[in-house]
Design an enzyme around this catalytic site. Sequence first.
Site, mmCIF file in Angstrom:
data_model
loop_
_atom_site.group_PDB
_atom_site.id
_atom_site.type_symbol
_atom_site.label_atom_id
_atom_site.label_comp_id
_atom_site.label_asym_id
_atom_site.label_seq_id
_atom_site.Cartn_x
_atom_site.Cartn_y
_atom_site.Cartn_z
ATOM 1 C CG PHE A 129 -2.528 10.245 -0.360
ATOM 2 C CD1 PHE A 129 -3.004 9.452 -1.392
ATOM 3 C CD2 PHE A 129 -2.613 9.756 0.932
ATOM 4 C CE1 PHE A 129 -3.537 8.200 -1.154
ATOM 5 C CE2 PHE A 129 -3.146 8.504 1.187
ATOM 6 C CZ PHE A 129 -3.615 7.727 0.137
ATOM 7 C CG ASP A 201 3.618 12.750 1.755
ATOM 8 O OD1 ASP A 201 4.436 11.840 1.478
ATOM 9 O OD2 ASP A 201 2.424 12.517 2.025
ATOM 10 C CE1 TYR A 226 2.077 1.983 1.152
ATOM 11 C CE2 TYR A 226 2.566 2.144 3.497
ATOM 12 C CZ TYR A 226 1.795 2.497 2.423
ATOM 13 O OH TYR A 226 0.752 3.361 2.586
ATOM 14 C CE LYS A 227 2.720 5.290 -1.373
ATOM 15 N NZ LYS A 227 1.568 4.602 -1.991
ATOM 16 N NE ARG A 375 -0.760 4.998 -8.893
ATOM 17 C CZ ARG A 375 -0.767 5.026 -7.557
ATOM 18 N NH1 ARG A 375 -0.822 6.180 -6.918
ATOM 19 N NH2 ARG A 375 -0.746 3.913 -6.866
#
Lengths: 416, 416
Positions: A129, A201, A226-227, A375
């Site tokens: 990322f 991560d 938050y995922k 995705r």
Amino acid sequence: MNHRDEALALDSADPIATLRDQFALSPTTIYLDGNSLGVPPAAAAQRAQTVIAAEWGEGLIRSWNNAGWFALPRRLGNKLAPLIGAADDEVVVTDTISVNLFKLLSAAVRVAQARDPKRRVIVSERSNFPSDLYIAQGLIEQLDRGYELRLVDEPSELPAAIRDDTAIAMITHVNYRTGYMHDMAALTKLIHDKGALALWDLAHSAGAVPVDLNGVGADYAVGCTYKYLNGGPGSPAFVWAPKRHQNEFAQPLSGWWGHRAPFEMDPAYRPDDGIGRFLCGTQPMVSMALVECGLDVFLQTDMQAVRKKSLALTDLFIELVEARCSEFPLTLVTPREHAQRGSHASFEHPHGYEVMQALIARGVIGDYREPHVLRFGFTPLYTRFVDVWDAVETLREVLTQETWRAPEFAARGAVT
Amino acid sequence: MNHRDEALALDSADPIATLRDQFALSPTTIYLDGNSLGVPPAAAAQRAQTVIAAEWGEGLIRSWNNAGWFALPRRLGNKLAPLIGAADDEVVVTDTISVNLFKLLSAAVRVAQARDPKRRVIVSERSNFPSDLYIAQGLIEQLDRGYELRLVDEPSELPAAIRDDTAIAMITHVNYRTGYMHDMAALTKLIHDKGALALWDLAHSAGAVPVDLNGVGADYAVGCTYKYLNGGPGSPAFVWAPKRHQNEFAQPLSGWWGHRAPFEMDPAYRPDDGIGRFLCGTQPMVSMALVECGLDVFLQTDMQAVRKKSLALTDLFIELVEARCSEFPLTLVTPREHAQRGSHASFEHPHGYEVMQALIARGVIGDYREPHVLRFGFTPLYTRFVDVWDAVETLREVLTQETWRAPEFAARGAVT
């Protein structure tokens, strides 16, 4: 699978199907983007009212103690810890992944330097990322001491890239784009065998796949609430450091929340013992309080049950797309091997962006990632097997009817 | 003033008295700690519901664009800008003061180095809010290039301390403990005359006193939204950089929100032009959205009206304490001169901690600061003159009856 009824039967047999009731789901949406932003736990709205009206409005300043605000980063860290194989007092919920990465990289660089001053390379993947890479670049430029970021193009190149000049390998466990998942135990061992530190991560891992940070002997980790943890838009991130590394060095974002005695108002920074030294400034309590609503759902299941359903969902999605959309130019970029797959599945399509916009217009919300990637994230807590069936049928319609060619689906905007 | 009716008469004549109706105030409390945590705007509870149920729950991932989440740090920055004499596109609301100070100090150090490599001293006050000093210490230690933090004990020592070795003077405009306010224009000029950069912390200034950052030619500023701006517990802080400094250097907390094109997923960091490069990671949207409720109240008045009432409130408080509590060992530590006073008033008392606990038990909420300081903050948007009268009467009772000697008021806890 050939009939929708078979998907419904899987839902009927799903041992964690009822957890869906604990989320405030939009009835008009099939949501396959929980790996970008999870949905609201049903408890979140009331929790926000309690924080605002009772804790903030009535308790006022006293709530820093009486409502436990000041302790919340640590308390939530302890609640999150079992999901990632961490122990008590090893996790704090705070700040953002990017800020937390800066703290950990800064600390890790000093640990590595103390062991071997020649080690000045941070190894990562070009497909990581981007913000993780940006933070490493920012730190390296600031240190201005000959550090270097070495990026590989494929996971298979990591063993050769991690060498006797390597201080840290900064690896994202599950790739945000492809869903490729590293073998955390094997790669941590390889990193350690090469004398480097392993920083993970967990943005697309925490709450999505079983993680055992202490079991694999990892050195540092950051992650996102938050995922898959459903903490709310931009809810604070987390930091993990095992006890053996916590007190080796202070990190440079040495704000008062990481001080040993913040209310003594000592002009000299003295870092707290333990994980507390990875805190910095005053945290956003309304957003942070909502993180607990998401974590509480996980207390009613375990990561093995979540993982089992996750693989069943992604298996079914891949099977159905390949069976029912076989005439279209869709290429799976997510590994078929379970051991290498996170909780999302991605397909390339030459017009991926437009196809995703057309899907969203029909209420199937996935995500688009440059270049060309459709995705689809699967959150076992609230995604049903019938959602997978219906999503693939909608994808088939969009591709068959070519609705994605409509001009309104061509303009690109920002989506996190 | 000799009678409560005179205070009521001042409230009747107060041109901004009705703004109080826009706050959700506890009826059982006289709240004189808005300089630590402001009270909830009446609009905050509904705004949180909208963010959670509609934007998060219905809009889901689309709200990053459709509900303006991604743009919120800049939009709120522009809304806040007039309160501090800033222009459009010079302020972003984001992260914490401590994290933002790290960004600004890192950028300022590089600007100063480019001008004159011999300048390696950061000047500040020992009485500054400690976290500011900790952040400077953390940066200096990380840079490890002979930087030094030089602290003075009194404002009068600043002219001699800022010398030709000085890179940056990092000054908090209004002292958190005493309420002492610097002359921002004069001190900025002095700092510039000595060839250094002026970095201001506006934690106790924004929304409390008029500030004119561009008017005085300041170089950088940070500030807080959860005190006089009533943004909510731990609501995100802000960063100001004038256009002339924005693009000189990137700061090292170079997360994706500060990238020129964050959704291109470029592995190389390319900072945004302008204030955007002071953003880093994904922000906590529920907490951030509430900041707007506080800012909206300021749109209905101006900082001159706020300042006029603020001085009248602190004048009255000082007058009444000195007149009606004259037999007790209370020593004013806040300047009597208007030009040197922020929006709070502090008195030392040998048993300050216990006295404050006894006041809080009677519903008068001020704050305690080490050592010995009773601190009373006055927020003109919702504090009445009669509150001042009643608070002093309660203080007189607590001191006269010596209720503060009760053992339950002796134990110290953490209060931010």
